[in-house]
Scaffold this motif. Structure first.
Motif, PDB file in Angstrom:
ATOM      1  N   ALA A 119      38.652  32.571  56.603  1.00  0.00           N
ATOM      2  CA  ALA A 119      39.825  33.441  56.790  1.00  0.00           C
ATOM      3  C   ALA A 119      40.893  33.147  55.735  1.00  0.00           C
ATOM      4  CB  ALA A 119      40.400  33.251  58.191  1.00  0.00           C
ATOM      5  N   ALA A 120      41.182  31.853  55.526  1.00  0.00           N
ATOM      6  CA  ALA A 120      42.224  31.483  54.558  1.00  0.00           C
ATOM      7  C   ALA A 120      41.789  31.835  53.140  1.00  0.00           C
ATOM      8  CB  ALA A 120      42.531  29.992  54.658  1.00  0.00           C
ATOM      9  N   GLY A 121      40.480  31.639  52.863  1.00  0.00           N
ATOM     10  CA  GLY A 121      39.966  31.954  51.522  1.00  0.00           C
ATOM     11  C   GLY A 121      40.124  33.437  51.205  1.00  0.00           C
ATOM     12  N   VAL A 122      39.758  34.294  52.178  1.00  0.00           N
ATOM     13  CA  VAL A 122      39.903  35.742  51.973  1.00  0.00           C
ATOM     14  C   VAL A 122      41.375  36.080  51.741  1.00  0.00           C
ATOM     15  CG1 VAL A 122      39.754  37.997  53.117  1.00  0.00           C
ATOM     16  CG2 VAL A 122      37.831  36.407  53.234  1.00  0.00           C
ATOM     17  N   PHE A 123      42.229  35.467  52.545  1.00  0.00           N
ATOM     18  CA  PHE A 123      43.678  35.705  52.416  1.00  0.00           C
ATOM     19  C   PHE A 123      44.162  35.324  51.017  1.00  0.00           C
ATOM     20  CE2 PHE A 123      47.960  33.826  52.787  1.00  0.00           C
ATOM     21  CZ  PHE A 123      48.658  34.972  53.126  1.00  0.00           C
ATOM     22  N   ILE A 124      43.764  34.139  50.587  1.00  0.00           N
ATOM     23  CA  ILE A 124      44.205  33.660  49.269  1.00  0.00           C
ATOM     24  C   ILE A 124      43.648  34.550  48.162  1.00  0.00           C
ATOM     25  CG2 ILE A 124      43.948  31.797  47.577  1.00  0.00           C
ATOM     26  CD1 ILE A 124      44.229  29.809  49.803  1.00  0.00           C
ATOM     27  N   PHE A 125      42.371  34.918  48.297  1.00  0.00           N
ATOM     28  CA  PHE A 125      41.754  35.734  47.255  1.00  0.00           C
ATOM     29  C   PHE A 125      42.450  37.092  47.156  1.00  0.00           C
ATOM     30  CE2 PHE A 125      38.667  38.904  45.841  1.00  0.00           C
ATOM     31  CZ  PHE A 125      38.373  38.387  44.593  1.00  0.00           C
ATOM     32  N   GLN A 126      42.697  37.690  48.341  1.00  0.00           N
ATOM     33  CA  GLN A 126      43.246  39.042  48.342  1.00  0.00           C
ATOM     34  C   GLN A 126      44.700  39.072  47.869  1.00  0.00           C
ATOM     35  OE1 GLN A 126      42.616  40.951  52.081  1.00  0.00           O
ATOM     36  NE2 GLN A 126      42.060  42.854  51.077  1.00  0.00           N
ATOM     37  N   TYR A 127      45.481  38.087  48.295  1.00  0.00           N
ATOM     38  CA  TYR A 127      46.893  38.078  47.914  1.00  0.00           C
ATOM     39  C   TYR A 127      47.163  37.203  46.703  1.00  0.00           C
ATOM     40  CZ  TYR A 127      48.302  40.634  52.011  1.00  0.00           C
ATOM     41  OH  TYR A 127      48.468  41.605  52.941  1.00  0.00           O
ATOM     42  N   GLY A 128      46.071  36.599  46.190  1.00  0.00           N
ATOM     43  CA  GLY A 128      46.227  35.628  45.113  1.00  0.00           C
ATOM     44  C   GLY A 128      46.969  36.163  43.912  1.00  0.00           C
ATOM     45  N   GLY A 129      46.729  37.466  43.607  1.00  0.00           N
ATOM     46  CA  GLY A 129      47.363  38.022  42.417  1.00  0.00           C
ATOM     47  C   GLY A 129      48.756  38.552  42.678  1.00  0.00           C
ATOM     48  N   PHE A 130      49.173  38.513  43.927  1.00  0.00           N
ATOM     49  CA  PHE A 130      50.450  39.106  44.345  1.00  0.00           C
ATOM     50  C   PHE A 130      51.591  38.694  43.439  1.00  0.00           C
ATOM     51  CE2 PHE A 130      54.270  39.237  46.953  1.00  0.00           C
ATOM     52  CZ  PHE A 130      54.146  40.434  47.628  1.00  0.00           C
TER      53      PHE A 130
END
Ligand code: GH3
Ligand code: MG
Ligand code: MG
Length: 404
Positions: free
Chosen positions: A170-181
């Motif tokens: 869950a945290a990995g998906v979150f980081i990946f998706q918002y990583g470029g924010f």
């Protein structure tokens, strides 16, 4: 002159400082609400542990976060050290307060709370910081479970691993998706910063956004107004030629290009002769009509790559890429002739107009003048043309500077 990369880094550090300051208020608020509730529950024996331990942990955390915020406010900038210290304080508080209020079978609370830290870190400071925080949470959690099991807690490694795996997914998906924010927001800030400086050359790269969101919309909106903004900021409303700012940009850009290509580049400065008398005789508005007509004449006679600008009241400049000194001089003569022979009409009367012109050429070699001295040279040649009797073109030849 400030270095652009350094300015960007400083802007980022100032932004970090602002973010950490308001985040400190959120952090302290969450700590007080969650910690206070836990202490209350402990007081009524609804939660295990002694209220005093939790109170000490909470006070320590609030003091550290508050102290950091005051320091950051004082300094006005914050970097990796401050972000790192904040995240370490968060995680320490989460681990210590969980220890002080939960038996090992409830250690999973750490994972729930860690999401708050990941969100605060990820959204504002980027993927790297959040990934480190995620790693620390996983290691710390497994460490605590290990110690718990060693001390005889009713915990099962497979179950704990599964909890950690679910958390990591869950945290990995979150980081990946918002990583470029944060990076994308910074791109947008850079675009607006460039626009402020009059540079509209770069569009927001919409196709780079895998998950289009509000930032993408702002980027698209910027792209829509970019050309309008460019023409508003870089062109002269009276003649629709480039204005001084647009011309300066073009000169800097073309000098760099010609230096790269080793090609020559000529710059022409034009000043209308005795224009004051046109205004005095026919009025300022009529003078404006003439200025518009003169601008149109230069645009008509210019080649496709040439750039025509109105760089002052009744002063024009033309930039001629890939043009040597002789070519520049010939173009200047042509412009003199064009204005001299053109039939300017005001109130039904023909107005005779002439211009004086100076030409300077950059050779595209290493000892080239910069944009400023190229313009200065063209101006010197222009003044020489004025002194020489007006209605003529002069080329800068290195000796003009010393001519009185
Ligand atoms: P010279 O041959 O020495 O250049 O004489 P000049 O009268 O053209 O030059 P000077 O620099 O003394 O005056 C420029 C005049 O141009 C002053 C002003 O009346 C006129 N001027 C400057 N800007 C504008 C403008 O935007 N509109 C109009 N109508 N006139 C302008
Ligand atoms: Mg003038
Ligand atoms: Mg003039």
């Amino acid at each position: 002159m400030t270095h652009p990369a350094r300015t960007d880094a400083q802007a980022l550090q100032r932004a970090n400082a602002l973010i950490l300051q308001w985040q400190a208020r959120v952090r302290i608020g969450v700590a007080l609400v969650a910690g206070g509730t836990a202490i209350l529950l402990q007081y009524f024996d609804l939660l295990q542990g002694r209220p005093i331990s939790l109170l000490v942990a909470m006070a320590g955390y609030v003091a550290v976060i508050g102290g950091l915020a005051v320091t950051i406010q004082h300094r006005g900038v914050a970097g990796n050290l401050e972000i790192g210290a904040t995240v370490v304080a968060d995680l320490l508080f989460i681990f210590v307060s969980t220890l002080a209020s939960s038996s090992p079978e409830y250690f999973e609370r750490i994972l729930i709370l860690a999401f708050f830290v990941l969100h605060m870190t990820e959204s504002y400071f980027g993927r790297e910081h959040a990934s480190v925080a995620l790693l620390v949470v996983i290691m710390g959690y497994l460490g605590m479970v290990g110690v718990g099991i060693e001390r005889g807690a009713q915990l099962l490694w497979p179950q704990e691993f599964w909890s950690v795996t679910l958390f990591a997914i869950a945290a990995g998906v979150f980081i990946f998706q918002y990583g470029g924010f944060q990076r994308r927001l910074q791109n947008l800030v850079t675009l607006f910063h460039n626009a402020e400086e009059g540079d509209f050359n770069t569009a927001y790269d919409v196709s780079a956004d895998l998950y289009p969101d509000a930032i993408t919309s702002v980027g698209q909106a910027y792209n829509r107004v970019r050309t309008q903004l460019a023409s508003m900021v870089l062109s002269d409303p009276l003649t629709a030629c480039l204005n001084r700012r647009g011309f300066d940009q073009a000169v800097t850009r073309e000098i760099a290009r010609s230096a790269r290509a080793g090609s020559e580049l000529s710059l022409i400065s034009i000043d209308i002769d005795h224009f004051k008398s046109v205004n005095d005789t026919y009025g300022h508005l009529a003078g404006d009509v003439i200025l518009r007509e003169v601008g149109a004449l230069f645009v008509q006679t210019a080649r496709g790559a040439d750039m025509v600008a109105r760089t002052g009241g009744e002063e024009f400049s033309v930039l001629l890429p890939d043009t040597n000194a002789l070519g520049g001089y010939k173009a200047a003569l042509r412009m003199c002739e064009l204005v001299r022979t053109h039939r300017f009409m005001l109130n039904g009367k023909r107005v005779q107009l002439t211009v004086s012109i100076g030409v300077a050429t950059a050779s595209g070699t290493d000892d080239d003048p910069g944009a400023l001295s190229l313009k200065q040279r063209a101006d010197e040649a222009l003044y020489a043309a004025k002194r020489g009797g007006r209605d003529r073109a002069r080329a800068w030849n290195g000796e003009l500077a010393s001519v009185g």
